[in-house]
Write an enzyme that holds these catalytic residues in place. Sequence first.
Site, PDB file in Angstrom:
ATOM      1  N   LYS A 124      -6.366   1.401  -4.466  1.00 47.51           N
ATOM      2  CA  LYS A 124      -6.303   0.861  -3.201  1.00 47.51           C
ATOM      3  C   LYS A 124      -6.384   1.935  -1.984  1.00 47.51           C
ATOM      4  O   LYS A 124      -7.208   1.444  -0.974  1.00 47.51           O
ATOM      5  CB  LYS A 124      -4.992   0.296  -2.992  1.00 47.51           C
ATOM      6  CG  LYS A 124      -4.512  -0.242  -1.700  1.00 47.51           C
ATOM      7  CD  LYS A 124      -5.105  -1.460  -1.183  1.00 47.51           C
ATOM      8  CE  LYS A 124      -4.499  -1.739   0.275  1.00 47.51           C
ATOM      9  NZ  LYS A 124      -5.446  -2.732   0.857  1.00 47.51           N
ATOM     10  N   THR A 158       0.862  -1.173  -0.010  1.00 51.50           N
ATOM     11  CA  THR A 158       0.002   0.045  -0.037  1.00 51.50           C
ATOM     12  C   THR A 158       0.894   1.237  -0.110  1.00 51.50           C
ATOM     13  O   THR A 158       1.577   1.429   1.106  1.00 51.50           O
ATOM     14  CB  THR A 158      -0.820   0.091   1.342  1.00 51.50           C
ATOM     15  OG1 THR A 158      -1.480  -1.177   1.329  1.00 51.50           O
ATOM     16  CG2 THR A 158      -1.883   1.257   1.282  1.00 51.50           C
TER      17      THR A 158
END
Length: 307
Positions: free
Chosen positions: A170, A95
Site C-alpha cells: 500500500k 494505511t
Amino acid sequence: MNNTILGFIGLGNMGGRMTRCLVNAGLNVLGYDTDTQRTMDAGAQVAASVAQIAAEASVILLSLPDSKVVEAVVEGPHGLLAHSREGQIIVDLSTAAASSTIRLHGLFAERGVQYIDAGISGGAAAAEKGALTLMVGGDAATVEALAWVFEPIASKVFLMGESGAGHTTKLLNNFLNAVSLAATAEVMVAGKKAGLDLHRLLDVLNSSSGVNFATLNRFPHIVDGNYLEGGLTGKLMSKDVVLYLDRARELGVASLNASGPLASFGLQVALGYGDQISNRVVDAIGDMSGGVRLHESTEESVKGDKV
C-alpha cells in the site's frame, strides 16, 4: 456464514462506505466509531465500545487514520488486544506502518488471534461501489477464509506475503500516486500559463509517455473545476509519503524521488488546503505560480452548467 457478526471500527470516509457495502450484502455488522452518527448512517448496529466489538464479533475490520490510532485501539486498557479471543480474525484496512503491523501481529498471535493487514486502493468512488483493490499480508489460509468478507467491498484481492506485506505494498502504491499527482499538477499549471488548451494537453499526455493515473482519471475533471471531493486529503497524502520514507529506510532503499511530493503536499497543507482532497495540490502550486487556476471559479462553472 452470513449469521457471523462482523465488527467494524472506524466508519469514516472509507470505513463508512465499506460498511454500507457489507450491510447491503446482507451481513450482520456491528460498528463502532467515536461519532455514533457515522455508524447509523452506514446502516450498522451501534456498538457502545471497542470492548463490545471484541466480545461479540468473530471477524473485526479496522479502518483508522494511522498506526498511532490503530495502536491506541488495539493496546489501550479497553482495547482489542485485552479483550480478544482465540480464533478471532482482525483485518486492518488502515494505511499503517508495516513495522507496527508486524509487531501487533506478533502480540495477537500469542493470544491465538490472526491479524491480517489489507491495504486498500481505489478511493471513495471504488469504496462506494464495493470495487476496491486489496493488497493483503498474513496467513494464506486465513485470507482465503475471508473471501466472504472481502467480496462485497473489493473487486480484486492480492495476497502479497506474510504480515506487513499488504501495508508495505500500500505504501509503495501510495508513493507512486503522490509522485504522479504532484508532478501532473505542476505540469498542468505550466500548461495553463503557456496558454495551452488543457483538455488537448491531456489528450496528448494520455497518448504519450507521460500518461499516468492522474492524467487519465483526475485532471480531466479538475480542469473543469471538479476536484472529485471525498478522497484522500492533502494531510493524509503527506502522512503516506512519510510512511513510505520510513519503510524505505527500514528496507535500506535509497529514496531519491520523495522530495517532490513532500514539498508539494507540504505546501498544500501550509497554504490551508490540507483538509481538502489531495487533488487541491494543483491550487497550492497555482498559488505559488501567480494565482493560477486551471478553470473558472466553481460558482461560474456551476452557472455555466445550468445555462
